[in-house]
Design an enzyme around this catalytic site. Sequence first.
Site, PDB file in Angstrom:
ATOM      1  N   GLY A   5       0.792  -1.226   0.000  1.00 31.93           N
ATOM      2  CA  GLY A   5       0.000   0.000   0.000  1.00 31.93           C
ATOM      3  C   GLY A   5       0.824   1.275   0.000  1.00 31.93           C
ATOM      4  N   CYS A  34     -18.821 -12.848 -19.408  1.00 33.36           N
ATOM      5  CA  CYS A  34     -20.139 -12.965 -20.032  1.00 33.36           C
ATOM      6  C   CYS A  34     -20.102 -14.058 -21.122  1.00 33.36           C
ATOM      7  CB  CYS A  34     -20.548 -11.626 -20.625  1.00 33.36           C
ATOM      8  SG  CYS A  34     -22.299 -11.487 -21.010  1.00 33.36           S
ATOM      9  N   CYS A  47     -27.601  -9.577 -15.942  1.00 34.34           N
ATOM     10  CA  CYS A  47     -27.068  -9.382 -17.287  1.00 34.34           C
ATOM     11  C   CYS A  47     -28.116  -9.833 -18.302  1.00 34.34           C
ATOM     12  CB  CYS A  47     -25.778 -10.173 -17.469  1.00 34.34           C
ATOM     13  SG  CYS A  47     -25.178 -10.119 -19.180  1.00 34.34           S
ATOM     14  N   CYS A 103     -26.275 -12.926 -20.439  1.00 28.40           N
ATOM     15  CA  CYS A 103     -25.930 -14.234 -19.859  1.00 28.40           C
ATOM     16  C   CYS A 103     -26.703 -14.511 -18.577  1.00 28.40           C
ATOM     17  CB  CYS A 103     -24.434 -14.327 -19.599  1.00 28.40           C
ATOM     18  SG  CYS A 103     -23.896 -13.403 -18.156  1.00 28.40           S
TER      19      CYS A 103
HETATM   20 ZN   LIG Z   1     -23.271 -11.327 -18.930  1.00 29.76          ZN
END
Ligand SMILES: [Zn+2]
Lengths: 360, 257, 291
Positions: free
Chosen positions: C31, C271, C240, C243
């Site tokens: 970090g 996807c 989505c 999908c």
């Molecule tokens: Zn998708």
Amino acid sequence: MYVAVKGGERAIDNAHAFLAEDRRGDPQVAELSVAQIREQLRLAVNRVMAEGSLFDPDLAALAIKQARGDLIEAVFLIRAYRTTLPRLGASNPVDTAQMAVVRRVSATFKDLPGGQVLGPTFDYTHRLLDFKLAADGQVPPAPTAPVSAEKVPHVTEFLNRDGLIEAEPQSDAVPPDLTREPMELPTSRALRLQAITRGDEGFILSMAYSTQRGYGRTHAFVGELRIGAVAVEMDIPELGFSVEIGEIELSECETVNQFKGSKTEPPQFTRGYGLVFGQSERKAIAMSLVDRALRWKELGEDNIGAPAQDEEFVLMHADNIQATGFLEHIKLPHYVDFQAELELVRRLRADAATMQEAAK
Amino acid sequence: MEMTNVSVDGRTKPAGPLLSVRDLGKRYGTRIGCANVSFDLWPGEVLGIVGESGSGKSTLLSCLAGHLEPDRGQVVFDTRNGPRDTITMSEPERRKLGRTDWAFVHQNPRDGLRMGVTAGGNVGERLMAVGARHYGDIRAQALDWLGRVEIAAERIDDRPSAFSGGMQQRLQIARNLVTGPRLVFMDEPTGGLDVSVQARLLDLLRGLVREMGLSAIIVTHDLAVVRLLADRLMVMKGGHVVEQGLTDQVLDDPQHA
Amino acid sequence: MTDQAYNFAYLDEQTKRMIRRAILKGIAVPGYQVPFASREMPMPYGWGTGGVQVTAACLVPEDCLKVIDQGADDTTNAVSIRKFFQRTAGVAVTEATADASVIQTRHRIPELPLREGQILVYQVPIPEPLRFLEPRETETRKMHSLEEYGLMHVKLYEDIARHGQIATSYAYPVKVEGRYVMDPSPIPKFDNPKLSGSAALQLFGAGREQRIYAVPPYTSVVSLDFEDHPFVAGKAPHDCDLCGATDSYLDEVIVDDAGGRMFVCSDTDFCRGRKDAGHIGRLGVQTDGGA
Ligand SMILES: [Zn+2]
Ligand SMILES: Nc1ncnc2c1ncn2[C@@H]1O[C@H](COP(=O)(O)OP(=O)(O)O)[C@@H](O)[C@H]1O
Ligand SMILES: [Mg+2]
């Protein structure tokens, strides 16, 4: 049915082809040669060399051609090329007192050893469009003077002899290299000068101008501005002596700044310094003003909060390649972040609506 | 002077000064900022530093609070881990003191406030800096403190730029006192205010000092301020302490009038 | 088809060594922003020069590289960077998250959990999480070194005071391994949980600002919040449309000028993988590989 946008690859190739065609322009018009740019657009070439930090007029001219005259884009091409070059060694410091001057003026003394030499300058030209240039550019040769053997000493040396100007401490320390080490603040003067000399001419000019208008006034006189060629020498360890490896053109400006003294320094004149590749006179003067303004701390002056006194502000924003890249990147897709913001605004509006409803 | 060794909250503490300053000096080039300053501040005590303009009050206060590095001397603070010289302390330790045990009220509230952050955020910052992570609690404490400095609760989400000078100064005080600091430095806390506003602020300060048993060092050129707030007084001139003692004694029988 | 005019992966070996030293330091201090002498690259600052330099320093000839921008492999800048490394390093490239050994990304973390041995390289525009609270580099570096992070929570406090909730939706600040507050680059906060405990090595490069930082594998990364206003990783409340995924980050696509819109996975590889496995969304069709 929905098909996601595809074909980024072909779009890029086509855009590049379009760019190449557009660069060439009307094929009926003769193509510009790199040599023409180098010889006839000298000041553009100089600017690209200065901000690109690479003294090579041919490459700079090529970059200008490739960039279609966009000088910042040309600087970018030079920088990207420069960064890949191997470091074979460092030259000795150039001696500007030995400069073969083509131009040398002092605003502080009427006459002085070496004389005032106007050289190829726009000063005193009337800024009227010269339509003759549109027809043809044939010019009669300019009068020449015999090469003078006279030495051309620095003006500041005269003042130095009388102790009227601050002494410039001599140092053989290896200067830091801005392109090889990350910039750490606060910096040294050597590093500041390095950053300013490759900084954007417009930015440095505006910063310098702001000091003249009262945002960190430094009361500058141009002690001397000189332009000309200097030899570049390098020590060759195998030989045991230094050899001249070439010649570069430089613009050097030394300002003499009025100074009433401070807690730590007696009254005397102080210096601002500018040194730029090529004939880049505006930049050299601007650089020396900004350099002087940034020296407030070492001279024990007050910080009045002027932008040009703010080292972090000046150095972090002077580089036009950094600036233009970051500025232009906002045209890249940001739809992931935008989507996140969109959701947030929708949610906040829904919450507000619910609250209004409840308040009824 | 005699001190008891019982602190405000009733716990017994080893009898020792909260702050012990020895031979403190600071020059600006050849000019003296302050020189040869020595004194002790005891828990629960309010020390006033008075003197004409340019006498070195602000320089001294800045050296004490670690904002300015003195050229010489010691500033020993009775930390939670025992007495420590804050001059030789590491910067992280000193800055940590600055946001926990110490508080600093600037003459100009703009120097002590975040002008772009709401009143609640300004008061809450010190709490969050020391680890407060419950929004509701932070807000409740901010509200409580706004009340104590007489700022209306409904102003909690306004920025200080929308406040009057007196309100800004009261907000700065709330922001500083919210974490219960053990030592408060104040530089001309009533300096830039109208006379009527000064009186109200003084009143408020006196109430807080009494109520919280604050230990404080207050720089001022206003004798009314010290008469009302300070137990003890230090008079400065040309960077030197020329007189010190109980407030009433110094004010009623001045040696350096 | 490596371009012989340049060294492997463009940068000279000395520069790569310099960058690797910065990366190693970053890994050693998770970090922490390590300053490095960023080089001018043949693409503009702000377009991923930091990520490109880190990738160049990490690549070996056996690597398989994936480049995404906004989660997609075919966005123009991703294409451009991928081509750059094909040309200068000749490494294999892929769009499949699982097959990649090095993934350079702008603004997203892939949906598929990363595995050991993978390196995720982030492009970072402004590495300093405190920058918009305190513009001075000299001051912010001090705040980091002294762990003075109260100001960061002031920003979150102000959000809640004004909006009733933390109104930061991307580049959401995190604390790494209980020490440094870090800007995770402009990823949506939806991706923040994936930063923590990841099996992959995560490297962050900011070219213009000359900083490199790192989150080593299996490092704890906590999104800053309040006990009574805990961090929530948000996304659009949809599935989505191609999908049917319920748990992936979505792009909103405007499909007509009557306000019609659809939501699709921003991670195109994820996807496609789901569609190939037979999942179908509201507007999707059965596929056998292509979209
Ligand atoms: Zn998708
Ligand atoms: N930053 C500085 N640089 C130089 N001299 C200073 C500076 N600050 C204060 N001084 C000088 O130090 C002396 C004490 O100043 P100061 O502590 O501000 O006094 P006061 O707060 O009592 O008005 C004055 O002579 C003042 O001019
Ligand atoms: Mg004062």
